[in-house]
Design an enzyme around this catalytic site. Structure first.
Site, PDB file in Angstrom:
ATOM      1  N   ASP A  81       0.878  -1.455   0.132  1.00 20.64           N
ATOM      2  CA  ASP A  81      -0.362  -0.134  -0.264  1.00 20.64           C
ATOM      3  C   ASP A  81       0.715   1.496   0.327  1.00 20.64           C
ATOM      4  O   ASP A  81       1.302   0.432   0.113  1.00 20.64           O
ATOM      5  CB  ASP A  81      -0.814   0.315   0.987  1.00 20.64           C
ATOM      6  CG  ASP A  81      -1.468   1.065   0.691  1.00 20.64           C
ATOM      7  OD1 ASP A  81      -2.256   1.278   0.072  1.00 20.64           O
ATOM      8  OD2 ASP A  81      -3.162   1.092   2.203  1.00 20.64           O
ATOM      9  N   LYS A  82       0.138   2.251  -0.302  1.00 22.04           N
ATOM     10  CA  LYS A  82       1.176   3.731  -0.050  1.00 22.04           C
ATOM     11  C   LYS A  82       0.601   4.411   0.945  1.00 22.04           C
ATOM     12  O   LYS A  82      -1.250   4.198   0.621  1.00 22.04           O
ATOM     13  CB  LYS A  82       1.099   3.698  -1.921  1.00 22.04           C
ATOM     14  CG  LYS A  82       1.140   5.853  -2.031  1.00 22.04           C
ATOM     15  CD  LYS A  82       0.121   6.420  -2.299  1.00 22.04           C
ATOM     16  CE  LYS A  82      -0.360   7.944  -2.477  1.00 22.04           C
ATOM     17  NZ  LYS A  82      -1.221   8.462  -2.366  1.00 22.04           N
ATOM     18  N   HIS A  83       0.768   5.625   0.890  1.00 20.06           N
ATOM     19  CA  HIS A  83      -0.110   6.535   1.684  1.00 20.06           C
ATOM     20  C   HIS A  83       0.888   7.746   1.562  1.00 20.06           C
ATOM     21  O   HIS A  83       1.713   7.442   1.175  1.00 20.06           O
ATOM     22  CB  HIS A  83      -0.271   6.124   3.153  1.00 20.06           C
ATOM     23  CG  HIS A  83      -1.602   7.192   3.511  1.00 20.06           C
ATOM     24  ND1 HIS A  83      -2.493   7.261   4.188  1.00 20.06           N
ATOM     25  CD2 HIS A  83      -1.444   8.305   4.256  1.00 20.06           C
ATOM     26  CE1 HIS A  83      -3.147   7.927   4.620  1.00 20.06           C
ATOM     27  NE2 HIS A  83      -2.801   8.858   5.171  1.00 20.06           N
ATOM     28  N   SER A  84      -0.825   9.367   1.340  1.00 18.07           N
ATOM     29  CA  SER A  84       0.287   9.967   0.868  1.00 18.07           C
ATOM     30  C   SER A  84      -0.242  10.851   2.410  1.00 18.07           C
ATOM     31  O   SER A  84      -0.729  11.056   2.856  1.00 18.07           O
ATOM     32  CB  SER A  84      -0.612  10.991   0.199  1.00 18.07           C
ATOM     33  OG  SER A  84      -0.718  12.607   0.124  1.00 18.07           O
ATOM     34  N   THR A 121      -9.069  10.489  -1.005  1.00 18.59           N
ATOM     35  CA  THR A 121      -9.657   9.978  -1.921  1.00 18.59           C
ATOM     36  C   THR A 121     -10.792   8.787  -1.634  1.00 18.59           C
ATOM     37  O   THR A 121     -11.544   8.461  -3.306  1.00 18.59           O
ATOM     38  CB  THR A 121      -8.333   8.291  -2.050  1.00 18.59           C
ATOM     39  OG1 THR A 121      -6.876   9.039  -2.444  1.00 18.59           O
ATOM     40  CG2 THR A 121      -8.669   7.349  -2.398  1.00 18.59           C
ATOM     41  N   ARG A 169     -10.442  15.489  13.786  1.00 19.27           N
ATOM     42  CA  ARG A 169      -8.945  16.475  13.497  1.00 19.27           C
ATOM     43  C   ARG A 169      -9.761  17.493  12.040  1.00 19.27           C
ATOM     44  O   ARG A 169      -8.966  18.864  12.614  1.00 19.27           O
ATOM     45  CB  ARG A 169      -7.664  15.662  13.103  1.00 19.27           C
ATOM     46  CG  ARG A 169      -6.916  14.850  14.403  1.00 19.27           C
ATOM     47  CD  ARG A 169      -6.622  14.155  14.426  1.00 19.27           C
ATOM     48  NE  ARG A 169      -4.996  14.282  13.429  1.00 19.27           N
ATOM     49  CZ  ARG A 169      -4.556  13.708  12.466  1.00 19.27           C
ATOM     50  NH1 ARG A 169      -5.455  12.680  12.112  1.00 19.27           N
ATOM     51  NH2 ARG A 169      -4.265  14.323  11.473  1.00 19.27           N
ATOM     52  N   SER A 184      -2.558   7.385  13.290  1.00 15.99           N
ATOM     53  CA  SER A 184      -2.939   7.905  12.335  1.00 15.99           C
ATOM     54  C   SER A 184      -3.404   6.464  10.811  1.00 15.99           C
ATOM     55  O   SER A 184      -3.546   6.076  10.248  1.00 15.99           O
ATOM     56  CB  SER A 184      -4.025   9.049  11.697  1.00 15.99           C
ATOM     57  OG  SER A 184      -5.125   8.635  10.859  1.00 15.99           O
ATOM     58  N   LYS A 188      -3.873   2.070  10.457  1.00 15.70           N
ATOM     59  CA  LYS A 188      -4.681   1.931   8.799  1.00 15.70           C
ATOM     60  C   LYS A 188      -3.990   1.020   8.815  1.00 15.70           C
ATOM     61  O   LYS A 188      -4.242  -0.404   8.089  1.00 15.70           O
ATOM     62  CB  LYS A 188      -5.586   2.762   8.043  1.00 15.70           C
ATOM     63  CG  LYS A 188      -6.554   3.488   9.545  1.00 15.70           C
ATOM     64  CD  LYS A 188      -7.444   4.312   8.088  1.00 15.70           C
ATOM     65  CE  LYS A 188      -6.750   5.644   7.508  1.00 15.70           C
ATOM     66  NZ  LYS A 188      -5.956   6.740   8.308  1.00 15.70           N
ATOM     67  N   LYS A 189      -2.774   1.136   8.256  1.00 15.70           N
ATOM     68  CA  LYS A 189      -1.971   0.359   7.723  1.00 15.70           C
ATOM     69  C   LYS A 189      -1.107  -1.258   7.558  1.00 15.70           C
ATOM     70  O   LYS A 189      -1.469  -2.013   7.752  1.00 15.70           O
ATOM     71  CB  LYS A 189      -0.930   1.388   7.005  1.00 15.70           C
ATOM     72  CG  LYS A 189      -1.136   2.369   6.114  1.00 15.70           C
ATOM     73  CD  LYS A 189      -2.063   2.017   4.794  1.00 15.70           C
ATOM     74  CE  LYS A 189      -2.868   3.577   4.565  1.00 15.70           C
ATOM     75  NZ  LYS A 189      -3.450   3.402   3.446  1.00 15.70           N
TER      76      LYS A 189
END
Length: 433
Positions: A81-84, A121, A169, A184, A188-189
Site C-alpha cells: 500500500d501507499k499513503h500520502s 481519496t 481533527r 492515524s 490503518k496500514k
C-alpha cells in the site's frame, strides 16, 4: 484514571504512560471519553507533541481498537500500500492501486476523507455513482481475489478509534501533528497486514508539513514506528508548493486519473507530474517486495501495464466490484477560464488559497457531516517556471455557487507572474527509507 487529569498532564507537556494512552483510546471507543475530551487531547498533542515511545503506543492502541484484515485470499501474493500525507490534486491512489494490481501484487487500501484543505481519496471515489467504500470483510476478500485491489474506509472493525478521531481533527484545527498523523496512518496500514508500505510525505504551502525539516521529521517518525511494528516502510518527500497534476477537486480528479490510465496526457506537463510520482511510488513497492528485481525492471513492468491498458481494466473492474457505475467522464460544474493579463513567468502559485477556495465552493467540508459538491474544482494549466503570454489560459474553474465570481476573482490572484524567469520546482525533494 480520569480523562481530565490526563488532558492536563499532556497540556503541561508531560509524557503519558502506555496505560494512560490506552485508557484514553479505549474510553474514546466505549464512550467514557467524550468527543470534546478527545478533541482537547488532540489539541494538547498538537501543542506539546509526543515522544517516540508515546507515538508508538498511540499507534498500537488505535490499531488494537479493532481487528486486522485476514490474509486468506492473498496467500503468498505480496500485499502493499501507499499513503500520502495529503495535498492538492493528489489522485495518486486512484491510479496506483489498479496499476500495482496489474503487476501482480495485492493492494488492500484503507483510505481517508478530506482533511483540512486537502481532498480525500474516498470523497473522490464517491463522485462515481453508486461507488461504495464500506465493503465488508467478505467483499474485500472478493475484490482482492478477483481484481487485486480495493479502496475502502476504515470500518468499525478496522482502527475505529482513528476513524472517529480523524473526523474530529478535520474540524478542530488539530491536523498538523507528527504524532497524530503517524498514528492515524499506521494504525490503518498495520491493520491491512501489509508486506510493504511506501509513504508520500508532502512539503510546501499546501501541505501539513510546510518545511523540509518538518517533512523529514514526519518521514522519520513514520519509518521508525512502522519498522518497530513490523511493517517495512519507505518514504518519498514530494513537492506541494503547487498542485499535483492539473485537476483539483473530486469528480475532476477521477476524470484526470482515467485520462492518465488511458495514456492521454503525456504532452501535458502538469499532469505528467502526477503520473511520474505514481510510477516512482509503485516502483518502490515492487522492489521492496521483490516483485521486481530492480527499479528498471519495475519501471518497465509498470509502463507495460499502462500502455497495454491492463491498469485501466483493473480500475474499471475495481469500480464495478465496489458497485460503481462509470460510463465516461464525470459531469462538472460550469466552467470559467482565468487568462493571463500580461506576458511573464509563473513565479509562484498560492496553493493554500486554491485549496481553501475549492472547500468554500463546496468541494470539501467545513464541519463533520457537511455534504460535498463533487462537480466543483479547478484545472491548472501552468506550473511554476512556465513562460506565459497575455490571454493564455492559466486555470479553469468549475463552480456554480451564488458567489462564483468572488471565488473566480480570488483564484485569479493565486498565480503570480513576474518579469524574470523562475526556477521550476522539483517533484521529489528528498528520498529515504
Amino acid at each position: 484514571m480520569l480523562a481530565a487529569n490526563l488532558l492536563v498532564k499532556k497540556r503541561e507537556g508531560e509524557q503519558l504512560s502506555d496505560d494512560e494512552i490506552r485508557f484514553l483510546i479505549d474510553g474514546f471507543c466505549d464512550g467514557s471519553v467524550t468527543d470534546y475530551q478527545m478533541s482537547a487531547f488532540a489539541m494538547a498533542v498538537c501543542l506539546k507533541g509526543m515522544s517516540p515511545g508515546e507515538t508508538e503506543c498511540l499507534t498500537r492502541a488505535m490499531l488494537e481498537s479493532g481487528g486486522r484484515m485476514p490474509r486468506t485470499c492473498s496467500g503468498d501474493t505480496p500485499r502493499v500500500d501507499k499513503h500520502s500525507t495529503g495535498g492538492l490534486g493528489d489522485k495518486v491512489s486512484v491510479i496506483l492501486a489498479p496499476l500495482l494490481a496489474a503487476c501482480g501484487v495485492h493492494v488492500p487500501m484503507i483510505s481517508g476523507r478530506g482533511l483540512g484543505l486537502t481532498g480525500g481519496t474516498l470523497d473522490k471515489l464517491e463522485s462515481i455513482p453508486g461507488f461504495r467504500t464500506d465493503l465488508n470483510e467478505s467483499e474485500c476478500d472478493g475484490a482482492l481475489r478477483d481484481v487485486g485491489a480495493f479502496i475502502v474506509s476504515a470500518s468499525d472493525q478496522i482502527a475505529p478509534a482513528d476513524r472517529r478521531l480523524y473526523a474530529l481533527r478535520d474540524v478542530t484545527g488539530t491536523v498538523e501533528s507528527i504524532s497524530l498523523i503517524t498514528a492515524s496512518i499506521l494504525s490503518k496500514k498495520l491493520a491491512a497486514n501489509l508486506d510493504a508500505l511506501v509513504m508520500d510525505v508532502k512539503v510546501g504551502s499546501a501541505a501539513f508539513m510546510p518545511s523540509l525539516n518538518q517533512a523529514s521529521a514526519l518521514a522519520e517518525s513514520i519509518c521508525r514506528v512502522g519498522t518497530a511494528c513490523g511493517l517495512p516502510t519507505s518514504v518519498l518527500i514530494s513537492d506541494m508548493d503547487q498542485p499535483l497534476g492539473s485537476a483539483v477537486g473530486n469528480a475532476i480528479e477521477i476524470n484526470e486519473s482515467l485520462a492518465i490510465l488511458r495514456g492521454e496526457c503525456r504532452d501535458q506537463p502538469t499532469v505528467e507530474r502526477a503520473r511520474e510520482l505514481t510510477m516512482l511510488l509503485c516502483s518502490e513497492l515492487l522492489v521492496a517486495t521483490k516483485a521486481s528485481s530492480d527499479y528498471k525492471q519495475a519501471r518497465d513492468r509498470l509502463e507495460d501495464a499502462l500502455q497495454g491498458g491492463h491498469a485501466l481494466e483493473r480500475l474499471m473492474a475495481m469500480i464495478a466490484q465496489q458497485h460503481g457505475r462509470l460510463d465516461g467522464p464525470l459531469p462538472l460544474a460550469k466552467k470559467h477560464v482565468i487568462e493571463a493579463t500580461h506576458d511573464g513567468w509563473v513565479r509562484r502559485i498560492d496553493s493554500r488559497t486554491i485549496g481553501l477556495t475549492v472547500v468554500e465552493m463546496g468541494g470539501g467540508r467545513r464541519r463533520v457531516g457537511d455534504p460535498i459538491d463533487h462537480s466543483v474544482g479547478v484545472a491548472m494549466q501552468v506550473l511554476v517556471g512556465d513562460r506565459v503570454v497575455r490571454g493564455q489560459p492559466l486555470m479553469e474553474v468549475y463552480c456554480s455557487s451564488p458567489g462564483q465570481q468572488d471565488e473566480v476573482n480570488r483564484l485569479s490572484a493565486t498565480i503570480e507572474l513576474g518579469e524574470q524567469p523562475a526556477e521550476p520546482i522539483p517533484l521529489i525533494l528528498n528520498a529515504g527509507s
